[in-house]
Design an enzyme around this catalytic site. Sequence first.
Site, PDB file in Angstrom:
ATOM      1  N   MET A  14      -3.142  -3.463  13.859  1.00 51.86           N
ATOM      2  CA  MET A  14      -2.207  -3.334  12.733  1.00 51.86           C
ATOM      3  C   MET A  14      -0.939  -4.134  13.043  1.00 51.86           C
ATOM      4  SD  MET A  14      -0.543   0.106  11.053  1.00 51.86           S
ATOM      5  CE  MET A  14       0.682   0.410  12.328  1.00 51.86           C
ATOM      6  N   PRO A  15      -0.535  -5.041  12.147  1.00 55.23           N
ATOM      7  CA  PRO A  15       0.736  -5.736  12.368  1.00 55.23           C
ATOM      8  C   PRO A  15       1.897  -4.740  12.459  1.00 55.23           C
ATOM      9  CG  PRO A  15      -0.546  -6.821  10.655  1.00 55.23           C
ATOM     10  CD  PRO A  15      -1.239  -5.516  10.942  1.00 55.23           C
ATOM     11  N   GLY A  18       5.312  -4.433   8.284  1.00 51.68           N
ATOM     12  CA  GLY A  18       4.639  -4.521   6.993  1.00 51.68           C
ATOM     13  C   GLY A  18       5.669  -4.478   5.879  1.00 51.68           C
ATOM     14  N   LEU A  19       5.242  -4.789   4.686  1.00 53.10           N
ATOM     15  CA  LEU A  19       6.135  -4.678   3.526  1.00 53.10           C
ATOM     16  C   LEU A  19       5.955  -3.307   2.887  1.00 53.10           C
ATOM     17  CD1 LEU A  19       8.101  -6.189   1.509  1.00 53.10           C
ATOM     18  CD2 LEU A  19       6.071  -6.450   0.058  1.00 53.10           C
ATOM     19  N   TYR A  51       3.513   5.463  -5.606  1.00 55.60           N
ATOM     20  CA  TYR A  51       4.505   4.388  -5.743  1.00 55.60           C
ATOM     21  C   TYR A  51       4.251   3.574  -7.022  1.00 55.60           C
ATOM     22  CZ  TYR A  51       4.932   5.028  -0.604  1.00 55.60           C
ATOM     23  OH  TYR A  51       5.059   5.518   0.660  1.00 55.60           O
TER      24      TYR A  51
END
Length: 285
Positions: A14-15, A18-19, A51
């Site tokens: 996982m990076p 994130g955004l 969201y």
Amino acid sequence: MAVPTVKLSSGYDMPMVGLGTFDLKPDSTAAAAVSASLQAGYRHFDTAWIYNTEATVGNTLNQKIRDGDVTREELFVTTKGDVRGSIGQPVAEIMKQLKPSDRDYVDTWRDMEKLVDEGLVRSIGVSNFNVQQLSRLLNTPGLRYRPVCNQIEIHPYHTNGELVECCHRTGVVPVSFSTLGRGGNYSDSRGTMTLLQDPVLTSLATKYDKTAAQVILRWCIQMNVAVIPKSSNPDRIRQNMQLFDFQLSGPDMAAISALNQNRRVWDISLWKDFPNFPDSPSTSI
Ligand code: A2P
């Protein structure tokens, strides 16, 4: 430059940045933010049913894949559901209308495990779990997939140290939400929170030739906490990724952690009667 990643207990990477897409308008604003993020090197996108940005994020990423700008394999997309609420209303209204479920989260976890079996998702995690809830889930007999992450409120005024330590000890990656204290956009009975104007953070920003936001995000990264800052502004989107060309010293890390006030930017007290209310004095999230 490729974004540093963390290996999840599911085996996937996982990076670390994130955004976040909470509070983005589910229209061209969100689509533009996703496009700008891809251009800035983001490969990790965080959304949720509530969201109201899932469709925009998904459609924009699909278009970028079709255009050949990115491949599906490079992308890490997180979503959360299935909560009942009213889409399209101000967040405070949604918060009031959300009715926490009495269902045992271990039963929900069993349903989530099935999603992995069906190949619908690769990794499953939790959000807003406190130490006891996380420990109970991890110690559930017959657990087939471990939660890879716990997404919780972490910022210098709410460092959440005990829970972060518990996550690290158990191989669950802590993911910080509201890392920037909602951009200084928060007031409660203690007054207006202006995290990004905190003198300690602004003086460190000057020292490292960075912004206060970058100092906070870097503080998380150095604690092995993943971050998902939300921005709709292309400059700030780029800025929030430029975290890997400087290093905070040990004393400066400690000075930021010492800013803790156990002060949330999300008031969840309206759920205090809910059986799984996670915020007791000994186990605050
Ligand atoms: P904007 O979208 O105009 O950039 P959090 O992730 O803590 O909820 O914070 C999100 C808020 O912080 C948004 O209002 C966002 O506004 C603002 N923000 C995001 N990145 C930065 C930054 N680098 N500097 C200042 N404010 C930021």
